[in-house]
Design a protein around this motif. Sequence first.
Motif, short mmCIF file in Angstrom:
data_model
loop_
_atom_site.label_atom_id
_atom_site.label_comp_id
_atom_site.label_asym_id
_atom_site.label_seq_id
_atom_site.Cartn_x
_atom_site.Cartn_y
_atom_site.Cartn_z
N LYS A 1 0.64 -1.01 0.29
CA LYS A 1 0.10 0.22 0.16
C LYS A 1 1.10 1.05 -0.13
CE LYS A 1 -3.70 2.24 2.51
NZ LYS A 1 -4.51 2.27 4.00
N THR A 2 0.71 2.15 -0.93
CA THR A 2 1.52 3.41 -1.02
C THR A 2 0.76 4.47 -0.92
OG1 THR A 2 2.34 1.99 -3.14
CG2 THR A 2 2.54 5.05 -2.70
N ILE A 3 1.19 4.78 0.61
CA ILE A 3 0.22 5.73 1.28
C ILE A 3 0.33 7.51 1.03
CG2 ILE A 3 -0.35 4.21 3.03
CD1 ILE A 3 2.01 7.15 4.24
N GLY A 4 1.55 7.81 0.18
CA GLY A 4 1.77 9.07 -0.07
C GLY A 4 2.89 9.61 -1.64
N LEU A 5 2.20 9.82 -2.26
CA LEU A 5 2.57 10.23 -3.36
C LEU A 5 4.09 11.47 -3.28
CD1 LEU A 5 0.61 10.74 -5.88
CD2 LEU A 5 1.17 9.24 -5.14
N GLY A 6 5.16 11.12 -3.86
CA GLY A 6 6.40 11.58 -3.61
C GLY A 6 6.88 12.99 -4.70
N THR A 7 7.29 14.69 -3.53
CA THR A 7 7.19 15.64 -3.80
C THR A 7 8.28 16.23 -4.63
OG1 THR A 7 7.17 17.02 -2.67
CG2 THR A 7 5.21 16.97 -3.44
N PHE B 1 13.39 20.06 -6.40
CA PHE B 1 14.42 18.91 -7.16
C PHE B 1 13.17 17.96 -7.80
CE2 PHE B 1 16.76 16.24 -9.51
CZ PHE B 1 17.22 16.96 -11.14
N PRO B 2 12.39 18.12 -9.12
CA PRO B 2 11.52 16.76 -9.10
C PRO B 2 11.95 14.84 -8.67
CG PRO B 2 11.80 17.98 -10.29
CD PRO B 2 13.02 18.30 -10.04
N SER B 3 11.21 14.40 -8.15
CA SER B 3 11.42 12.95 -7.93
C SER B 3 10.80 12.02 -9.25
CB SER B 3 10.62 12.82 -6.40
OG SER B 3 8.48 12.56 -7.29
N ALA B 4 10.47 13.01 -9.09
CA ALA B 4 10.15 12.34 -11.04
C ALA B 4 11.08 12.68 -12.56
CB ALA B 4 8.82 12.96 -12.10
N PRO B 5 11.91 11.06 -12.43
CA PRO B 5 13.07 11.17 -13.42
C PRO B 5 13.11 11.49 -14.65
CG PRO B 5 13.07 9.42 -11.80
CD PRO B 5 11.80 9.78 -11.88
N PRO C 1 4.63 14.66 -12.93
CA PRO C 1 6.03 15.06 -13.69
C PRO C 1 5.98 16.38 -13.94
CG PRO C 1 5.95 13.10 -14.06
CD PRO C 1 4.87 13.10 -14.05
N GLU C 2 4.74 16.78 -14.56
CA GLU C 2 4.96 18.23 -15.76
C GLU C 2 5.19 19.37 -14.42
OE1 GLU C 2 3.60 15.28 -18.55
OE2 GLU C 2 3.08 16.22 -16.28
N GLN C 3 3.80 18.71 -13.48
CA GLN C 3 4.10 20.05 -12.29
C GLN C 3 5.62 20.13 -11.26
OE1 GLN C 3 1.00 20.71 -14.10
NE2 GLN C 3 0.68 18.60 -13.22
N GLN C 4 5.82 18.35 -11.57
CA GLN C 4 7.12 18.90 -10.39
C GLN C 4 8.22 19.84 -11.21
OE1 GLN C 4 9.03 15.15 -8.96
NE2 GLN C 4 7.01 14.35 -8.58
N ALA C 5 8.20 19.77 -12.55
CA ALA C 5 9.06 21.01 -13.53
C ALA C 5 8.76 22.01 -13.11
CB ALA C 5 8.92 19.70 -14.67
N PRO D 1 12.45 21.34 -20.07
CA PRO D 1 13.18 21.87 -20.02
C PRO D 1 12.91 23.36 -18.72
CG PRO D 1 10.79 22.23 -21.67
CD PRO D 1 11.25 20.92 -21.14
N GLU D 2 11.46 23.63 -18.84
CA GLU D 2 12.08 23.89 -16.92
C GLU D 2 13.29 22.96 -15.76
OE1 GLU D 2 7.50 23.05 -18.30
OE2 GLU D 2 9.79 21.76 -18.14
#
Length: 441
Positions: free
Chosen positions: A153-159, A358-362, A345-349, A368-369
Amino acid sequence: MRARIRTARKAMVLAAVASLGAGLLAGCADDGKDDGSDSPSGDSGGKTTISVGLFGTMGFKEAGLYAEYEKLNPNIKIAENAVQRNENYYPALLNHLTTNSGLLDVQAVEVANIAEVTATQADKLEDMSKVSGVNKSNWLDWKWQQATTKDGKTIGLGTDVGPMAICYRTDLFKQAGLPTDPAEVGKLWTGDWAKLVEVGERYKSKAPKGTFFMDSPGGLVQAILGSEKEKFYDASGKVIYKTNPAVKAAFDLTAEAAEKGLVQSVTQFQPSWNSSIANNKFAAIACPPWMLGTIKGYSKPDAVGKWAVATAPKGGNWGGTFLTVPKSGKNVKEAQKFVTWLTAPEQQAKLFKVQGSFPSAPSAYTMPEVTGAKNDMTGDQAIGEIFAEAAKTAPVQVIGPKDQIIMQGLTDNGVILATKGKTAKEAWDSATKTIDNKLDQ
């Protein structure tokens, strides 16, 4: 912390955070109760208000993401409540989770606390892996796993994550006779934190009057330990902070820097530290990307463009956050949709471009952001590649349930004392006594 909290400790926590609990909910008065209604929809003026509990300056509002989401979803209003220090935010959050009451629609959890929340409070939080639009492959593997229970179970999404660099004032470095080009500065301490301290001695010999080399002893020891795979716990979950030679070495090196007057005698994120940023009192700071947002928040206009980012002595990570959705929130479905969008990913960028988180989404690393990212404080320097490289070289750390307590003991009750006339041994003894007392509670 055990799943079942001892009665004595529970009473202590309830007493200690009673006012904090109220503060956690303050600023969210527009939550659907202002018209006397008990409707779970959280409707306010025809809109659903999603309440968001954060700590520090996470930058979502500052980056315009709330406004963007509200524009995309005219029936939604975002109400943020932020507590400056996580040491104040987290006890209140843990109390609300334990009692399963008073929780906002979205609650942030810092990486130092995610192991405890995942192990003991998962039943109070939604499984975000089941939400439409959430794709595990969007996140760094280790980031996803940090918020995932043993049963999946994944209880949080990384920012964000916190790949380490060193940020420094080019004007102060120049006045002290040190190079100012980021590549040359990074070479001064490549591969060894002790070399950073040596550069601090060079700085001190010609330092502009009234300035220190680094911002604080707590920031330095935090950075050094952020480059270690094991620090406070081993892979089996055993507490090893007192027997791990890497922890003692980091503590002693920081105490040496403190005894030599290379760091200020202040605690990070406290008013005196905040004002030292505003008054240009130090030349360098251990700097994960989010720190640029903090620097920006407390700096005066004359500091814009005078900072630069150099590679740290060793790759490391400091910080990172997750967004959770409590089951008891008023607007669970809307909160899940919002968190899914906010951590895409788009919002993290976009967040990195504006705020430095800094994004946790590779997949964001090639946007470009990120690749062309610049920051008001660092002028024309493109900083994205430095942090991306640091993220690649950072070790996958073992995170324990009481990491925050141990780190706070080492900083606020430990190395800070070396700036006040205590020896390294005296500071270490004070820190370990404080930590052990808290771990026993």
